[in-house]
Design a protein around this motif. Structure first.
Motif, short mmCIF file in Angstrom:
data_model
loop_
_atom_site.label_atom_id
_atom_site.label_comp_id
_atom_site.label_asym_id
_atom_site.label_seq_id
_atom_site.Cartn_x
_atom_site.Cartn_y
_atom_site.Cartn_z
N UNK A 117 0.82 -1.21 0.00
CA UNK A 117 0.00 0.00 0.00
C UNK A 117 0.85 1.26 0.00
N UNK A 118 0.23 2.33 -0.48
CA UNK A 118 0.80 3.68 -0.39
C UNK A 118 -0.34 4.57 0.04
N UNK A 119 -0.27 5.19 1.17
CA UNK A 119 -1.34 6.11 1.60
C UNK A 119 -2.54 5.43 2.22
N UNK A 120 -3.20 4.53 1.54
CA UNK A 120 -4.42 3.89 2.06
C UNK A 120 -4.10 2.92 3.21
N UNK A 176 -0.66 -4.37 11.23
CA UNK A 176 -0.97 -3.21 10.39
C UNK A 176 0.20 -3.00 9.44
N UNK A 177 -0.11 -2.97 8.15
CA UNK A 177 0.93 -2.83 7.13
C UNK A 177 1.20 -1.34 6.92
N UNK A 178 2.47 -0.99 6.79
CA UNK A 178 2.84 0.42 6.59
C UNK A 178 3.20 0.66 5.13
N UNK A 179 3.21 1.94 4.75
CA UNK A 179 3.69 2.29 3.40
C UNK A 179 5.11 1.75 3.25
N UNK A 180 5.43 1.31 2.04
CA UNK A 180 6.80 0.84 1.79
C UNK A 180 7.04 -0.58 2.28
#
Ligand code: M6R
Length: 596
Positions: free
Chosen positions: A177-180, A209-213
């Protein structure tokens, strides 16, 4: 905004039911089209998708019979590409080895599609979710394994999105993900990934919880996180969620909207307690007091709360505040913004793109950032120096109801404290809200036959009730699809009065301080044949001059706007049903607008 869900199980089994149920839980995010894909042990991808709501499409395409080791479902709210079968997600790559779906917005979709076509890929739709699949395909075809292909694709995909993808011949799904938002869930037998937490909680309470990058790799019973940057492993503790799911269910009401309307006394009470104990109030007041200019920024219902907040702040704390619609913040005030200014950004979701755009510029200009936000862990919450949680729990229904009330409560509380007033009067609010609901429910029901066929309405207010008139008009048009214009009552005579004919209904929201002024407006309407439906406290002048008086408990000018909101919400709900619509999920809309 769309929603995605993916699951990986140990042994081939029917997955259609699980995917449909997850889709139903995600359906508040989009309901233009829905699709399911299962990846079977024999290398077959069963892909079924079409235009329509999840329950209709699931029945028509028999999702229940879909089996596999891995499954993906997607609910779409159309941005790139019309709502159509071909644009529905999930999407396949050129030769049908990869299948994936996204939520959010890939902003360079048009340029990417052109590149994929030039490179000889089979591009079937105009949807940006398909571009995510081809972006990975491009590198898989060059010989990279899935993780390395995704790492490269990540840099090609611009925008805010979350994406899940699987490949034939493997036992894994991958998501990034990116942003969402993106959350993974784990149990001994399966792993899953979703755009939100509530769609996972009925399956498991162990989450990551998955983070950006980051890329999350799901195998049955095992989740791995890797960095996009260098492919290295990320160590993260698994969270155990204890929160109850009851709040995300209908609890005996026929619709979420009705349930959420009835939750208002309770959530207002909880917020008031929470604010009494909040350590953020004092520093927020200090920031507000010292600000050169104070902006209150939001969209839709949240903007109406900003308008009401500005009246409370001026009146109770002598603090001028500028309410502004988030997309107008930069064009209108951009050149004037600086580090001495403060913005209170107001958003139920904390993810509305128009708000995040304004927020980004405010941060660039080093403004003070304060937030009023319902969804904890949201972008707005994370970037606010100080924030107040709205404490409403899940608001599932697309029309905002309880979050408006608590946004108004938070502003009123801040204004009272800042002006050195006692917050004691707020203690009456939960009971008054309860009383109002009991009082106005039969009154709204009585008006239903008069108003259900009306396609054109006005809703007028003045002073503290002006934002309520705008909010009432928004709610009415959002769920009844009728045209309803909210307006300052005194402006009506400057033009729209010409539209009035015999029986034309005009709603007046009369604050106790402004009765005389409102009565002038009522008479200007009724003497031309208009029907005046008035919302107000017991008052002889209102009784004599209105055709219908929706009576509110006597609460005084500050709390009256909060009570006056309830009959407008209930009327909207009833009229929506009377006109044959689903108030929870009005057509063409989405709960959170994560696109420009
Ligand atoms: O999540 P947000 O508060 O930022 O959402 C803003 C608007 O999209 C939202 O209030 C919208 O107007 C409501 N659906 C109206 O009921």
């Amino acid at each position: 905004m769309c929603g995605i869900f993916g699951i990986v199980v140990e042994k081939e089994q029917p997955l259609g039911q699980i995917l449909t149920e997850a889709g139903l839980r995600l359906s508040y995010r989009g309901y233009d089209s829905v699709g399911c894909a299962t990846l079977q042990e024999n290398g077959v991808i069963d892909l079924r998708k079409d235009v329509g709501k999840v329950d209709e499409v699931a029945a028509r395409l028999r999702f229940a019979e879909m089996a596999g080791l891995r499954g993906i479902t997607q609910l779409r709210w159309a941005t790139f590409g019309a709502p159509s079968q071909i644009n529905a997600q999930p999407h396949l790559d050129s030769d049908g080895d990869l299948v994936g779906a996204h939520n959010g917005n890939v902003v360079n979709n048009v340029a990417l599609r052109q590149q994929f076509i030039t490179e000889g890929m089979m591009v079937r739709s105009t949807n940006d979710g398909e571009s995510c699949v081809h972006a990975v395909e491009r590198y898989v075809d060059q010989g990279y394994d899935m993780v390395d292909a995704i790492r490269r694709a990540y840099h090609d995909l611009e925008g805010d999105y979350a994406f899940v993808i699987g490949r034939v011949g493997e036992n894994r799904l991958y998501a990034f993900k990116k942003g969402s938002g993106l959350v993974a869930g784990l149990s001994e037998e399966f792993t899953c990934v979703s755009s939100d937490l509530p769609s996972i909680l009925p399956l498991t309470r162990r989450i990551l919880r998955v983070q950006d990058g980051e890329i999350v790799i799901l195998r049955a019973g095992q989740v791995e996180l890797r960095r996009v940057e260098d492919g290295s492993l990320v160590e993260r503790e698994i969270e155990q969620v204890t929160e109850s799911m009851e709040a995300a269910e209908k609890g005996g009401y026929s619709h979420f909207m009705l349930k959420e309307i009835h939750e208002q006394p309770g959530v207002a009470g909880e917020l008031i307690h929470l604010l009494e104990a909040s350590s953020h109030i004092a520093p927020m007041i200090e920031r507000i007091a010292k600000a050169r200019h104070l902006y209150l920024v939001g969209c839709g219902t949240s903007y109406h709360a900003c308008m009401l907040g500005a009246v409370y702040l001026a009146r109770l704390a002598g603090r001028a505040a500028i309410p502004v619609l988030a997309p107008q913040f930069i064009p209108q005030y951009g050149p004037a913004l600086g580090p001495e200014d403060v913005g209170i950004f107001v958003s139920q979701s904390g993810e509305t793109k128009d708000v995040l755009n304004a927020l980004a510029v405010a941060r660039e200009r080093e403004m003070g950032i304060l937030g009023l936000v319902n969804v904890l862990g949201s972008t707005l919450m994370n970037v606010s120096e100080y924030y107040l949680p709205l404490a409403c729990g899940y608001e599932i229904s697309v029309p905002a109801t309880k979050t408006f009330t608590n946004q108004a409560v938070a502003f009123l509380y801040l204004a009272l404290r800042m002006g050195g007033h006692s917050t004691e009067p707020l203690a009456r609010l939960p009971n008054l809200l309860e009383e109002t609901l009991a009082l106005v429910e039969p009154q709204a029901a009585a008006l239903e036959p008069v108003m259900a066929g009306q396609d054109d309405l006005y809703c007028l207010g003045y002073g503290l009730t002006y934002p309520i008139a705008l909010e009432g008009a928004l709610k009415l048009k959002e769920v009844t699809y009728a045209h309803c214009e909210g307006m300052l009552s005194t402006e009506f005579k400057h033009g729209p009065l010409s539209a009035v004919y015999e029986g034309y209904p005009v709603i007046f929201v009369a604050g106790p301080e402004d009765v005389s002024l409102l009565v002038s407006g009522i008479n200007e309407t009724t003497c031309r044949g208009g029907q005046a439906i008035v919302i107000g406290e017991e008052n002889e002048q209102l009784r004599v001059n209105a055709h219908d008086l929706i009576l509110l408990p006597s609460a005084g000018p500050l709390l009256n706007p909060l009570l006056a909101t309830l009959p407008l919400q209930l009327l909207s709900y009833r009229l929506s049903l009377a006109r044959g619509y689903d108030p929870d999920f009005p057509r063409n809309l989405s709960k959170t607008l994560t696109v420009d």
